[in-house]
Design a protein around this motif. Sequence first.
Motif, PDB file in Angstrom:
ATOM      1  N   ARG A 186       0.884  -0.757  -0.459  1.00 35.95           N
ATOM      2  CA  ARG A 186      -0.499   0.155   0.292  1.00 35.95           C
ATOM      3  C   ARG A 186       1.015   1.079  -0.232  1.00 35.95           C
ATOM      4  N   PRO A 187       0.532   2.673  -0.903  1.00 37.39           N
ATOM      5  CA  PRO A 187       1.717   3.869  -0.562  1.00 37.39           C
ATOM      6  C   PRO A 187       1.783   4.629   0.257  1.00 37.39           C
ATOM      7  N   GLU A 188       2.262   4.819   1.111  1.00 40.08           N
ATOM      8  CA  GLU A 188       2.432   5.340   2.121  1.00 40.08           C
ATOM      9  C   GLU A 188       1.160   6.536   1.243  1.00 40.08           C
ATOM     10  N   GLY A 189       0.714   7.608   1.979  1.00 41.58           N
ATOM     11  CA  GLY A 189       0.203   9.085   2.638  1.00 41.58           C
ATOM     12  C   GLY A 189      -1.448   8.996   1.497  1.00 41.58           C
TER      13      GLY A 189
ATOM     14  N   ASP B 241       1.730  15.192  -4.270  1.00 41.41           N
ATOM     15  CA  ASP B 241       3.387  14.986  -3.777  1.00 41.41           C
ATOM     16  C   ASP B 241       4.049  13.857  -3.223  1.00 41.41           C
ATOM     17  N   PRO B 242       5.276  13.279  -4.514  1.00 36.07           N
ATOM     18  CA  PRO B 242       6.082  12.245  -3.912  1.00 36.07           C
ATOM     19  C   PRO B 242       6.622  12.720  -2.449  1.00 36.07           C
ATOM     20  N   SER B 243       6.734  13.127  -2.340  1.00 35.74           N
ATOM     21  CA  SER B 243       7.083  12.859  -0.848  1.00 35.74           C
ATOM     22  C   SER B 243       6.461  12.715   0.129  1.00 35.74           C
ATOM     23  N   GLU B 244       5.056  12.531  -0.254  1.00 33.97           N
ATOM     24  CA  GLU B 244       3.896  12.026   0.588  1.00 33.97           C
ATOM     25  C   GLU B 244       3.676  11.366   0.604  1.00 33.97           C
ATOM     26  N   MET B 245       3.376  10.613  -0.366  1.00 35.95           N
ATOM     27  CA  MET B 245       2.974   9.301  -0.745  1.00 35.95           C
ATOM     28  C   MET B 245       4.131   8.700  -1.777  1.00 35.95           C
ATOM     29  N   ASN B 246       4.511   7.551  -1.324  1.00 39.10           N
ATOM     30  CA  ASN B 246       5.093   6.509  -1.586  1.00 39.10           C
ATOM     31  C   ASN B 246       5.467   5.001  -1.659  1.00 39.10           C
TER      32      ASN B 246
ATOM     33  N   LEU C 191       9.877   5.196  -3.021  1.00 42.58           N
ATOM     34  CA  LEU C 191       9.486   5.295  -4.386  1.00 42.58           C
ATOM     35  C   LEU C 191       8.147   5.859  -5.202  1.00 42.58           C
ATOM     36  N   ALA C 192       7.968   6.337  -5.991  1.00 37.50           N
ATOM     37  CA  ALA C 192       6.842   7.112  -6.520  1.00 37.50           C
ATOM     38  C   ALA C 192       6.584   6.972  -7.346  1.00 37.50           C
ATOM     39  N   PRO C 193       6.360   5.577  -8.383  1.00 35.84           N
ATOM     40  CA  PRO C 193       6.223   5.380  -9.684  1.00 35.84           C
ATOM     41  C   PRO C 193       4.822   5.307  -9.859  1.00 35.84           C
ATOM     42  N   PHE C 194       4.713   6.354  -9.526  1.00 34.72           N
ATOM     43  CA  PHE C 194       2.539   6.854  -9.927  1.00 34.72           C
ATOM     44  C   PHE C 194       2.318   7.373 -11.316  1.00 34.72           C
ATOM     45  N   GLY C 195       3.365   8.087 -12.058  1.00 42.52           N
ATOM     46  CA  GLY C 195       3.473   8.690 -13.045  1.00 42.52           C
ATOM     47  C   GLY C 195       3.003  10.163 -12.808  1.00 42.52           C
ATOM     48  N   ALA C 196       2.369  11.328 -14.119  1.00 46.63           N
ATOM     49  CA  ALA C 196       3.036  12.136 -13.741  1.00 46.63           C
ATOM     50  C   ALA C 196       2.141  13.118 -12.413  1.00 46.63           C
TER      51      ALA C 196
ATOM     52  N   THR D 172      -1.603  -2.082 -10.540  1.00 43.79           N
ATOM     53  CA  THR D 172       0.555  -1.785 -10.583  1.00 43.79           C
ATOM     54  C   THR D 172       0.626  -0.537 -10.058  1.00 43.79           C
ATOM     55  N   PRO D 173       1.590   0.408  -9.544  1.00 47.88           N
ATOM     56  CA  PRO D 173       2.098   1.380  -9.307  1.00 47.88           C
ATOM     57  C   PRO D 173       1.455   2.309 -10.393  1.00 47.88           C
ATOM     58  N   ALA D 174       1.732   2.015 -11.158  1.00 42.12           N
ATOM     59  CA  ALA D 174       1.789   2.381 -13.075  1.00 42.12           C
ATOM     60  C   ALA D 174      -0.040   2.823 -12.956  1.00 42.12           C
ATOM     61  N   ASN D 175      -0.642   2.305 -12.519  1.00 41.99           N
ATOM     62  CA  ASN D 175      -1.601   2.605 -12.655  1.00 41.99           C
ATOM     63  C   ASN D 175      -2.886   2.394 -11.541  1.00 41.99           C
ATOM     64  N   TYR D 176      -2.079   2.405 -10.436  1.00 38.04           N
ATOM     65  CA  TYR D 176      -2.685   3.473  -9.253  1.00 38.04           C
ATOM     66  C   TYR D 176      -3.665   4.570  -9.471  1.00 38.04           C
ATOM     67  N   ILE D 177      -3.354   5.355  -9.491  1.00 41.39           N
ATOM     68  CA  ILE D 177      -4.006   7.113  -9.232  1.00 41.39           C
ATOM     69  C   ILE D 177      -5.281   6.522 -10.319  1.00 41.39           C
TER      70      ILE D 177
END
Lengths: 719, 272
Positions: B114-117, B159-164, B182-187, B242-247
Amino acid sequence: MIKYFLLFVLVTGTCFAQQNLKENFVPLKSSGALPDVFTQNIRNVIKDDITELNKQKDNNKSLKKTYLTETNYEIEKIVKSGNTLINDEITTYLNKVVDVVLKNNQTLRNELHVYTLKSPVVNAYSYDKGYVFINVGLIAQAETEAQLAYILCHEICHYTKKHHINGYVDTKKIERNGYDGKNKNDVLIEKCQYSKEKESEADIEGFKLFEQTNYNLKQAEKSFDVLQYAHLPFELVEFKKSFFETENYVIPKGYFLKEVSSIRNNSNEDDTKHTHPNTAKRKVSIAELIGNRDNSNKVDYVLGKEQFEYIRDLARMELCRLYLKRRDYPNALYAAYILANKFPENQYVKEVIAKCLYAISLHGKGIIKYDYDSYLENGFPSYSDIESYPQQLYHFIGKMPTNEWTIMSLNYIYRLHQKYPSNKQIGAYSDSLLKLIGNTNWGITDFVRVKKKPLLRDTLLLDSINAKIETKSKTDLIANLQKENTVKIEDTVYYKDVFVDLFMNDTEFVSKFPSANSLNAQTNAGFSTYRSRSTSKSKNEELIKAQAKIEKVLLLEPFYLKVDDSKPEEFQYTESDERQEQFITTVNDCAKKLNFETVTLDPGLVTASEVDKVNDFSVINDWFAEKFDANDKDKNPIFNTNEIDNVIAKYGTQYVMKIGIVNYRSKTGIKRTYYYGFIYDIKDNDIVYKRYVVYRDKDSKDLINAKVYQTFHELKHSK
Amino acid sequence: MRTRFFILAFIVLNTIVFSQAPGHLGKRFSIGYGFHTSPSVFNANGKNQTIIGRGGSAESGSPAFNAIHELNIEFAASSKWLTCFSARYYKTVYDNAESFNSSQVSGYSIQSSRPEGYYDVRGLTYTLYFKYFGKRYVAPWGRYVMFGPTVNTVKTTYDPSEMNIRAYKYNSSTGTSSDTTLAPFGAKEQDFVGVNLMLGIGRSRIYSNRIILDYGFNIHMFSVLSSLFDVTGNRIGGSPITPANYIESTVKQRIRGVNRFNLFLKIGVLLF
């Protein structure tokens, strides 16, 4: 000053401009300045009355406050109902009689407001505020001026003794206290007993007032006979079949009774559950008072016999119209028959007879119907329920087959049409009857068109057979019924010569008379043009959309009633009154927004000089009273139409709108709001627009605004 | 282009029936503000709270509600129909309640699937809808049903510092692992568009012949139909997160939750 002089001239001028009853009769109208009750704000009046009450020491203030509210609204309702006559000939006369009675008591005289009420019921009423209403039906029955005077004395004493307000308070107390340990019957008897005591007191006190006048004291006693026989027509005149016979038309005797029933004397009936003592008791009480009092030099007439009889004749003429309004055609016919004996050339009387004959024909054909909403709930009474001479007429109506009645009616009405060719109504009735004959195709070929020998043999044959029908044994009855069947084949003969002179001399009649093969589809065309409408109807909504372009309507007394079971009784009056004022403004505002022309006819919104509006309101109200005298209101033909044309011409529209809101809230909080907006074409007797909706909601302003606006919008955009 | 289409459709539909429109005392046009709220039932709340507790992947049983603000214009096209257009705005977060498939991040040892944030969600829903008033009522007063297509536009930011994602990075040269994020969530900003069908029932009252008070509820049909998937946690289409299509995957679920069922209270002004 000049204004008052002109008013005086106008009022007195009206009094002296007597109608020529030998020729015609014009229905009674109010005239002159309208009394204060029309123009005053009723809520202020009630407020003043209650302020006055509060100044007094009284243990029943709460009940009396309710009484004052209710009574003020009740009086206003009666006066503004369109049925109260103001400054007309009869009311002026009644006031003269009161002047005579109270010539030595000007203070009391000034407190009284005496009016005539256009009602056929033999009755009079008085209220605590000095309002005395005498019904047309009572005046028509009175035998002398002195009798009227005594009745007025009786009513005046109800006022002076404050019977109305005390009666209200005491009756409420009986109701409140009475049910403890008593059944409803006992309470009713107690209330009736109380009422009878007040009536007896008014009889005695009224007599004391009466004996101060120069009227014949015996007439006080006789006035109770008027009440005793109020169920009978104002005169008992033998009904003769010759009235409808012509040279070539003889009605068989079999349609008439050999003798009529006697009049039952029930003057000493049990009055335990009556509000008034029986007449025998009342007569005895007055006879005791008369006792050995000096009655010499006392007279039946102070103002004059001629004037009394003229006023009574006016009342009797008006009575015919009131019977027509109630669709009580047999009574109207008999009343007109009596008047026709005295005024054989009176056009109005003949017209009433024509209307009755025509209406009875339509009734026989099933076009006129009665139901639980009708005054004549069960239709025409049976002749066996009628006493004395009128019984003959009811028997005649009941026995003569409808087709034959139609022939007789046509015979009378067509000849009337010949005499008064410009009278459109008579012409329309005549045309309609011809179409009725054409529709049934009945007997058309039987009518003789060229004169030949009289048909005495046929008439005698029918008479001899019908005469035997009265026998009562079972076998005789069967034998007679069998003979009757033969008669039915032959009985077409007695009337077949009825139109022979018309066939020979009247081209219009010949051209209009239906041929044997011309079956007409419309039965009452030319008279009542009711057309069926496509109606959208559901439990909570009913709608008929206007088909014709309507640009102007007469707005007839917009109505608002608010009933809330959880609030005191007087709330209903005051709240409804306030809401009605707002509603009238809303209705007019909505019409104005849409540039829709309205003329409001509301006796509550007139100035003292607008007596014409009150009269016009009365004419239209009468029209509606007749129309609504049955559940199937849309189809009722209207006979009180004489003055409608004038109203239509005056206001430039034949469309009358009735619009209103009724809001109800139960003790448990159940809410219902009913909205209705109807438009009637009073010329063609047709409903042209109808919107009726029920909401389970309160009567909020947005609801009212939306519905009223919608109604006018639909009218504005009707094709 | 889309906006132009809506405006054109609005004008055309109104022109057809313009001559029949009565409105309220002649006033047909109104603008208004509406507040929509929905109880958070199936992981619809940004904090993953739920009004019924323990629903879906809820972590808390605290009652929670969504809030949407709306601006609308309405036109009484006839005595029965209102043609309306609204724009609804909502701002929320998604607190990353869903897990992704950990095997999809190569080279890293994932500490938690589970991603943080959280990430921010700003939604704007355009709706062209029609109100049909009951037999006894006159638009815009009374009880009505409404329906119309909606277009949901959503912008997400994180924000990658929050969601990672917290992971271990293995250093082969030293043979050690170190913590990293890591923050591999795209743009950081992503836009999404979806369509739906709105249905609703309401009641409007008018005060002083000017102020409209409107209340009722609405649903978004596709959101309701997909409720079963959202409750069970199954994804529509079945493809793994996947992290890439997570959002993209989770925001749609979030939007459905926000729009699924809403109570609303609107206040409007009849202009002319």
